[in-house]
Design an enzyme around this catalytic site. Structure first.
Site, PDB file in Angstrom:
ATOM      1  N   ASN A 141       0.909  -1.299  -0.034  1.00  0.00           N
ATOM      2  CA  ASN A 141       0.074   0.042  -0.027  1.00  0.00           C
ATOM      3  C   ASN A 141       0.970   1.172  -0.027  1.00  0.00           C
ATOM      4  OD1 ASN A 141      -2.160   1.835   0.322  1.00  0.00           O
ATOM      5  ND2 ASN A 141      -2.969   1.098   2.016  1.00  0.00           N
ATOM      6  N   ASN A 146      -5.907   6.507  -1.486  1.00  0.00           N
ATOM      7  CA  ASN A 146      -6.721   5.941  -2.445  1.00  0.00           C
ATOM      8  C   ASN A 146      -7.393   4.867  -2.133  1.00  0.00           C
ATOM      9  OD1 ASN A 146      -4.737   4.124  -2.917  1.00  0.00           O
ATOM     10  ND2 ASN A 146      -3.922   4.794  -4.819  1.00  0.00           N
ATOM     11  N   ASP A 147      -7.340   4.259  -0.815  1.00  0.00           N
ATOM     12  CA  ASP A 147      -7.887   3.282  -0.334  1.00  0.00           C
ATOM     13  C   ASP A 147      -9.444   3.148  -0.412  1.00  0.00           C
ATOM     14  OD1 ASP A 147      -5.419   2.170   0.365  1.00  0.00           O
ATOM     15  OD2 ASP A 147      -5.710   2.403   2.528  1.00  0.00           O
ATOM     16  N   GLY A 166      -6.061  -2.357  -0.123  1.00  0.00           N
ATOM     17  CA  GLY A 166      -5.370  -1.147  -0.457  1.00  0.00           C
ATOM     18  C   GLY A 166      -4.085  -1.367  -1.202  1.00  0.00           C
ATOM     19  N   ASP A 168      -1.531  -0.908  -3.952  1.00  0.00           N
ATOM     20  CA  ASP A 168      -1.817  -0.364  -5.358  1.00  0.00           C
ATOM     21  C   ASP A 168      -0.700  -0.149  -6.138  1.00  0.00           C
ATOM     22  OD1 ASP A 168      -0.036   1.492  -3.744  1.00  0.00           O
ATOM     23  OD2 ASP A 168      -1.785   2.716  -3.093  1.00  0.00           O
ATOM     24  N   ASP A 333      -6.486 -14.011 -19.928  1.00  0.00           N
ATOM     25  CA  ASP A 333      -7.212 -14.747 -18.971  1.00  0.00           C
ATOM     26  C   ASP A 333      -8.009 -15.618 -19.718  1.00  0.00           C
ATOM     27  OD1 ASP A 333      -8.177 -15.272 -16.263  1.00  0.00           O
ATOM     28  OD2 ASP A 333     -10.311 -14.279 -17.100  1.00  0.00           O
ATOM     29  N   GLU A 362      -4.031 -18.305 -21.310  1.00  0.00           N
ATOM     30  CA  GLU A 362      -4.379 -19.150 -20.028  1.00  0.00           C
ATOM     31  C   GLU A 362      -5.384 -20.349 -20.533  1.00  0.00           C
ATOM     32  OE1 GLU A 362      -6.618 -19.228 -15.672  1.00  0.00           O
ATOM     33  OE2 GLU A 362      -7.327 -18.056 -17.255  1.00  0.00           O
TER      34      GLU A 362
END
Length: 619
Positions: A141, A146-147, A166, A168, A333, A362
């Site tokens: 964090n 920006n949490d 949190g 980032d 993905d 994947e």
């Protein structure tokens, strides 16, 4: 009323009507938000979204840019503009005027940026790299400010394994030195784009905006800053992308362009997960439809890539991020869940734009027949053509995990790993597969191996020295585990030291257990050695059938040779060198990569108990 007053009122009413009509129109979304001059593909399609925008007729004037077609669709709130960019178009800005009855009621300033020198010929990640996989919310964090973001639904809840914790982009940027010192040369981040979902948004796989980084991670500019700072350390950036689905709170879900934008008429119908239907010549079309078009979960609407407007939107978005952020790779993905003909188009367009780029798909199958189907250069029985360079080697991961856990018998243990490599004959390019012990969707390899440090070291030694491109999940290097649970929120636990007040700091070693420090140093030593070993990157491979709990293989080229020995036994063993005469004849000495010790090669080599041995073989 006098005539002059009547005339004034009429003019005023006409003016008010004109202004009111103009005020009615606005652009809510225009994507891509900008583009670049001198791209290989001259076609650019703009999605324009705003109330009744299809009432308007767009026009533009800019040398080298031609508006070739305007597509109006079922929903009047959309226009699709097809632009042609000539090969000599100059970077710059131009106005797109949206007119009604020949009067401009709306103007949008569009920019064509200048490309970075050498952008088209950028080098993608390859066998010389080691990939570090990070779940951004769980690494560090760097910016507690920006949490919580007012306009995004889910806030901070670090006490809940499935909540946002949190981490980032700033946290990753702050610890680039750690990543570099460990020997990693590429960073693969789980998705960072906006996920404005009510819950479980931290993982990033429910995109609600394809062109903006989630504000709880940072901003587009911070993502670019991270990529540029990493590049300064010769660390590449791999972006985790999803073209199979979006999040149910994506802005277009409330106002879709047309009925076939989302599969199953935008009504939840779960996928069957029957991946073999793609290759199975006996599969029913009904089964294939329910696999390809079905949704993962109700909050992940399945995108219809057979719609050419959707297909082009997704392709352009991928190209946009490669160009904008200077990416060296894409991890795609849920690769086989998308329409396979779209995937041909998607991979072809990207690889045409960036011939030296790399993309890893994947395909979570332990069957190499299924995985190999998707790789570029594979001669498939159904004539399916793919341009996908790389895949995740799930078959080898599964075999390795089983081989190290199981007792040694004629059909269990190392024999599984030995025989799985024989399946390389199925792949067009086995050296371009990504090999790994674990990832963000499975139990930590330390937990898979019953939290046995010796088995862990053998797994890491194997991943770092076998053919392919190694990948490590953040925290694997310090023996992070998930004993007793398969909860993904636990598997993706916070990296110790990434939060103020953490008692343990894996970035500095403070408070760490001795076994974790030992594992970290083991990984660091091997990876930093691997960086400068072309024999490991590209060298040939020869392996010997396992005997008595010992598995031996060699990597070699014209200049160098490396011998790797994995010993599962609870005691040290001596192996006879005569058995390996094809490799060792004429060789007199070896250097232990892990200890730095050198010794003469005699009739036997002693292998420590429950551990790997990595030897540089000399004349």
């Amino acid at each position: 009323m006098k005539r002059s007053q009547q005339t004034f009122l009429i003019v005023a009413l006409l003016l008010w009507s004109s202004l009111a009509g103009a005020a009615k129109y606005k652009i809510d979304h225009l994507e891509p938000p900008f583009w670049w001059a001198d791209m290989r593909n001259p076609h650019l399609q703009l999605l324009v979204h705003g109330e009744d925008i299809s009432d308007l007729s767009p026009e533009l004037e800019y040398p080298g840019v031609t508006l070739r077609e305007v597509t109006r669709v079922q929903n009047p709130n959309y226009l699709f503009l097809d632009l042609h960019l000539s090969s000599d178009v100059e970077p710059g800005s131009f106005e797109i005027q949206f007119k009604k009855k020949d009067k401009a009621v709306l103007t949008y300033n569009y920019e064509l940026k200048e490309r970075e020198p050498g952008s088209a010929m950028r080098e993608g990640f390859n066998q010389s790299d080691a990939l570090y996989l990070i779940t951004p919310d769980r690494f560090a964090n760097g910016n507690p400010g920006n949490d919580e973001v007012e306009h995004l639904a889910e806030g901070l809840n670090r006490s809940f394994p499935g909540g946002r914790h949190g981490g980032d982009i700033k946290g990753i940027l702050d610890h680039l030195d750690y990543i570099d010192d460990m020997g990693f040369t590429s960073i693969w981040l789980n998705p960072v784009l906006e996920n404005d979902m009510e819950e479980y948004s931290y993982h990033g796989y429910s995109t609600t905006d394809f062109y903006n980084v989630d504000a709880r991670f940072g901003s587009n500019e911070e993502y670019l800053e991270l990529a540029e700072a990493a590049s300064q350390k010769s660390i590449g950036m791999i972006m985790d992308m999803i073209v199979n689905h979006c999040g149910s709170e994506h802005w277009w879900m409330d106002d879709m362009p047309m009925d076939n934008w989302i599969n199953f008429d935008a009504e939840f119908s779960p996928t069957s997960h029957k991946r073999t239907t793609v290759q199975d010549e006996y599969a029913s079309k009904e089964d294939l439809k329910h696999f390809n078009d079905g949704w993962f979960v109700a909050t992940m609407p399945d995108l219809n890539q057979r719609n050419p407007l959707m297909a082009n939107y997704l392709i352009q978005n991928s190209v946009w991020w490669v160009e904008y952020a200077g990416l060296t790779g894409i991890r795609m993905d849920t690769y086989p869940y998308s329409d396979k003909h779209f995937l041909t188009q998607w991979t072809k367009r990207i690889m045409e734009e960036y011939p030296n780029f790399n993309i890893v798909g994947e395909e979570w199958s332990v069957n190499p027949v299924v995985v190999s189907y998707w790789q570029r250069g594979k001669d498939n029985k159904d004539d399916y053509v793919s341009y996908l360079p790389s895949l995740m080697d799930f078959p080898l991961q599964s075999a390795m995990s089983s081989a190290l856990r199981e007792d040694e018998t004629w059909g269990t243990g190392f024999i599984k790993l030995y025989e799985m490599l024989a399946n390389d004959v199925l792949y067009a390019d086995p050296y371009n597969l990504v090999v790994f012990g674990d990832n963000h969707d499975m139990s930590r390899i330390y937990t898979q191996l019953n939290e046995d440090p010796g088995l862990f070291k053998m797994a890491m030694a194997y991943v770092f020295t076998i053919r392919g491109i190694p990948q490590v999940l953040y925290g694997t290097e310090i023996l992070m585990s998930n004993k007793g649970t398969t909860d993904h929120g636990i598997i993706r636990s916070d990296f110790p030291g990434g939060w103020e007040g953490d008692e343990t700091n894996a970035f500095t070693g403070e408070g760490m257990a001795e076994k974790s420090l030992d594992a970290q140093n083991f990984v660091k030593t091997l990876l930093n050695w691997r960086k400068n070993q072309p024999v490991i990157h590209h060298g040939d491979l020869m392996h010997y059938a396992p005997q008595d709990g010992v598995y031996v293989y060699f990597r070699y080229n014209d200049d160098d040779m490396v011998m790797v020995v994995l010993n599962k036994n609870e005691e040290a063993v001596n192996i006879d060198t005569l058995r390996f005469h094809e490799m060792l004849t004429g060789k007199s000495s070896a250097r232990n990569v892990l200890s730095g010790d050198s010794f003469d090669i005699g009739d036997q080599i002693e292998i420590p108990a429950r551990s790997p041995l990595v030897l540089e073989i000399m004349e």
